[in-house]
Design an enzyme around this catalytic site. Structure first.
Site: not given
Ligand SMILES: Nc1ccn([C@@H]2O[C@H](COP(=O)(O)O)[C@@H](O)[C@H]2O)c(=O)n1
Ligand code: MG
Length: 320
Positions: A69, A71, A116, A184-185
């Site tokens: 991952d 973030d 979340e 990554s999301a």
């Molecule tokens: N509008 C948003 C949506 C999601 N988040 C945060 O991003 C993180 C997802 O990314 P990964 O690299 O960890 O998959 C996750 O921690 C969400 O809380 C955000 O800040 N703003």
């Molecule tokens: Mg993360």
């Protein structure tokens, strides 16, 4: 046996028992990977961890891939008592967003982030709400005047930090030709720029994430599909990438994540022989400890470093 001094009140007896379980003396682990003896490390089953790491080493570097991952896993969760930004937050907080836009994005974060990470809600409950959050945030960002040409400066001016030890982590994988798949999301354009500016965007890295869609004038118009959120990081969004098919000989996996949603990132790998799951437990640690210990082989509590991962990689890559 846990040898530290613990104050037991009736309310935390359960926690003390859990600690005794997950913080057994690990002197035998200490001898081979000293980082596993850090106070931030917890394992439900140290023998199991020892077995997987030995197997990964025995099968050799040519069989290994790392799935991570981004973030709050490769990037830091906090620094100097402050939260570090996610790739989305970097955009949300940047100068190119209007004050009204910033407020709306913050309101979304404050509403959806507790959902979340809520350990008491099911995936079925969370998924549609995560789609709602990402969609609303992406729509708001797309209404702002974000230029492709501004991305490097936006990242430069942000407070993002990679975890301590990131140089060694990226370099070890690069030097040993181990594929690193970042799933990554977050926002792909931003996270790529972060690792580029840190000078560690090596050719062994592949990224799947939410990428921005710019028009011919370089203005953000939307985000490319499929939408990736915390709880669909699995094969359903990888169907078109064929990434794992190309890596079907890489049967040992080290998976790194910080969320329960990250546990499915390796679902598309066809032949898994050894998988070591390492979870960074950053937030609401006591509340989440039990579930993380059940799901991740190694849990790193409030550990802002890649020390443990680097120690395991060093051990794996060292010829004996
Ligand atoms: N509008 C948003 C949506 C999601 N988040 C945060 O991003 C993180 C997802 O990314 P990964 O690299 O960890 O998959 C996750 O921690 C969400 O809380 C955000 O800040 N703003
Ligand atoms: Mg993360």
């Amino acid at each position: 046996m846990y040898t530290g001094i613990i104050c037991v009140s009736p309310g935390n007896v359960h926690e003390v028992l859990e600690m005794a379980d997950s913080r057994q003396p690990r002197s035998y682990l200490k001898r081979w990977i000293v980082e596993l003896d850090k106070t931030t490390v917890r394992m439900k089953n140290p023998d199991h961890v020892r077995g997987i790491i030995s197997s990964i080493k025995k099968d050799g570097v040519n069989k290994l891939q790392v799935i991570s991952d981004f973030d709050m896993t490769l990037s830091r969760f906090g620094w100097n008592g402050r939260r570090c930004p996610t790739s989305h937050n970097i955009l949300d907080n940047s100068q190119v967003i209007t004050e009204e836009g910033k407020k709306q994005l913050k309101d979304l974060l404050h509403y959806y982030y507790p959902i979340e990470i809520d350990p008491n809600r099911t995936l079925e409950e969370k998924c549609p709400l995560m789609v709602e959050w990402w969609t609303r945030a992406h729509d708001l960002l797309s209404q702002q005047k974000i230029l492709k040409g501004d991305i490097a400066q936006i990242v430069k001016e942000s407070e993002v930090m990679l975890r301590d030890g990131f140089n060694e982590f990226f370099d070890q994988l690069h030097k040993n030709n181990v594929p690193l798949f970042i799933f990554s999301a977050g926002v792909g354009d931003i996270l790529e720029e972060i690792i580029r500016q840190a000078n560690v965007f090596h050719p062994n890295i592949n990224v799947v994430s939410n990428y921005m869609d710019f028009d011919d004038d370089g203005i953000l118009r939307g985000f490319k599909r499929p939408l990736i959120h915390t709880y669909n990081k699995n094969n359903t969004v990888l169907n078109n990438t064929e990434y794992f098919q190309q890596l079907s000989t890489k049967t040992s996996i080290i998976l790194l994540g910080d969320s329960m949603g990250d546990l499915t990132m390796s679902d598309g790998v066809t032949n898994v022989k050894n998988i070591l799951k390492i979870g960074f437990l950053n937030d609401k640690v006591e509340e989440h400890r039990g579930k993380y210990l059940e799901s991740y082989d190694i849990v790193l509590e409030r550990d802002e470093t890649l020390d443990v991962v680097n120690g395991i990689l060093r051990y794996t890559f060292t010829e004996t």
